[in-house]
Design an enzyme around this catalytic site. Structure first.
Site, PDB file in Angstrom:
ATOM      1  N   ARG A 178       0.821  -1.210   0.000  1.00  0.00           N
ATOM      2  CA  ARG A 178       0.000   0.000   0.000  1.00  0.00           C
ATOM      3  C   ARG A 178       0.859   1.266   0.000  1.00  0.00           C
ATOM      4  O   ARG A 178       0.488   2.286   0.566  1.00  0.00           O
ATOM      5  CB  ARG A 178      -0.977   0.019   1.186  1.00  0.00           C
ATOM      6  CG  ARG A 178      -1.868  -1.198   1.281  1.00  0.00           C
ATOM      7  CD  ARG A 178      -2.797  -1.358   0.086  1.00  0.00           C
ATOM      8  NE  ARG A 178      -3.618  -2.545   0.227  1.00  0.00           N
ATOM      9  CZ  ARG A 178      -3.340  -3.719  -0.337  1.00  0.00           C
ATOM     10  NH1 ARG A 178      -2.256  -3.853  -1.102  1.00  0.00           N
ATOM     11  NH2 ARG A 178      -4.128  -4.755  -0.160  1.00  0.00           N
ATOM     12  N   SER A 229     -10.801  -0.109   4.018  1.00  0.00           N
ATOM     13  CA  SER A 229      -9.916  -0.443   5.142  1.00  0.00           C
ATOM     14  C   SER A 229      -9.279   0.819   5.713  1.00  0.00           C
ATOM     15  O   SER A 229      -8.715   1.627   4.975  1.00  0.00           O
ATOM     16  CB  SER A 229      -8.818  -1.410   4.693  1.00  0.00           C
ATOM     17  OG  SER A 229      -9.376  -2.642   4.298  1.00  0.00           O
ATOM     18  N   GLU A 299      -4.184   3.376   6.628  1.00  0.00           N
ATOM     19  CA  GLU A 299      -4.164   3.266   5.171  1.00  0.00           C
ATOM     20  C   GLU A 299      -4.928   4.433   4.565  1.00  0.00           C
ATOM     21  O   GLU A 299      -4.599   4.911   3.480  1.00  0.00           O
ATOM     22  CB  GLU A 299      -4.788   1.939   4.737  1.00  0.00           C
ATOM     23  CG  GLU A 299      -4.767   1.694   3.247  1.00  0.00           C
ATOM     24  CD  GLU A 299      -5.258   0.308   2.886  1.00  0.00           C
ATOM     25  OE1 GLU A 299      -5.916   0.179   1.839  1.00  0.00           O
ATOM     26  OE2 GLU A 299      -4.991  -0.653   3.647  1.00  0.00           O
TER      27      GLU A 299
END
EC number: 1.3.1.98
Length: 312
Positions: A178, A229, A299
């Site tokens: 990520r 998320s 995130e």
């Protein structure tokens, strides 16, 4: 990419044909449905207009924030200073030879996944449930089911800090989980080229794509606004499991709630503020760190001003 802010003058705004607006609400443009207003806002229709907007902001000495699908953002209730550039008009897709797809930064990732599956090109089945644009997916190295953008990317087209077009290869982007170099750079993604596996049975690829979507819909809460998320998964345990173990599953602050279905999701239950959501993020970090000394790294991109700092 910022200097001391100044007030943009009327003539410079007029030269952009009225495309730059003041005080536009940002909440409707994010999947959380929270956040204040943009000080200045524009939706360029092509790369030339994008370059003009970037050059205008640079000349005014104001910060720039790029907004795609708004699916991985938490914007402060106070809004954002400077210029917010929404890429939703920067769309387009070309299916090239040999399983290659080019698309503009504002093209929804789901469109690429569906087009590839229909052609019988494998490699984007995992992307069907990700509610973002190609540009945002490249910047964040979005992924699911053990796959990520870095697995299929062959080239990124950008505007550099001088608003000049450049092409970058994956090796230039320092991809991680990520992560990419683009997150901390002044570059603006305008498009990308992906390499998929051609020659598969279209029906089979479409079935696999649908299975990924069904799995996502069955395991994650999509009935209320969220960002997806909230935290990156640590190496030890999934973030959702850690949050559940400290008793926060279903916990609520104001109009925001940690999902009872998946604890790495925070939901806007109707009247949440950005600060409600932010306080839940801080609480989850605090409780998990107190119990296991594990740092939950967001995130979600947190933009604008908030009262209390996150754990870092």
């Amino acid at each position: 990419m910022t200097t001391a802010p100044c007030v943009p003058n009327a003539s410079s705004v007029a030269r952009l044909s009225g495309r730059i607006q003041a005080g536009i609400p940002l909440a409707p443009l994010t999947t959380f449905r929270v956040g204040g207003k943009a000080e200045w806002y524009c939706e360029p229709h092509n790369n030339l207009e994008l370059q003009q907007c970037l050059a205008w902001a640079r000349a005014q000495g104001i910060p720039v924030t790029l907004l795609g699908a708004g699916s991985n953002l938490l914007i402060s209730d106070a809004g954002l200073p400077g210029l917010v550039i929404h890429t939703r008009r920067l769309r387009g897709m070309q299916l090239l030879e040999g399983g290659r797809i080019w698309a503009a930064a504002g093209e929804p990732l789901v469109n690429l996944a569906r087009a590839a599956a229909k052609r019988g090109w494998s490699g984007l089945e995992w992307a069907i449930g990700i509610p973002g644009t190609l540009g945002g997916a490249v910047v964040m190295n979005a992924g699911a089911h053990g796959r990520a953008m870095s697995d299929v990317l062959v080239e990124v087209q950008i505007l550099d800090e001088e608003q000049e077009p450049c092409r970058l290869e994956p090796v230039d982007l320092q991809f991680g989980y990520r992560r990419s170099r683009l997150q901390d750079s002044p570059w603006t993604v305008t498009g990308a080229t992906l390499q998929l596996l051609p020659g598969r049975d279209p029906a089979q690829v479409q079935r696999q794509t649908q299975r990924h979507l069904n799995q996502r819909l069955s395991s994650q809460p999509y009935h209320l606004p969220s960002c997806g998320s909230v935290f990156r998964n640590p190496e030890t345990h999934p973030a959702g499991w850690l949050i559940e173990q400290v008793g926060l599953k279903g916990y609520r602050i104001g109009g925001a709630q940690i999902s009872e279905r998946h604890a790495n999701f925070i939901l806007n239950c109707g009247q949440a503020s950005a600060n409600d959501i932010y306080r839940l993020i801080c609480l989850a970090q605090e409780k998990v760190y107190q119990r296991w000394s594990i740092f939950l790294e967001p995130e979600v991109r947190i933009l604008g001003s908030f009262d209390d700092p996150l754990i870092s």
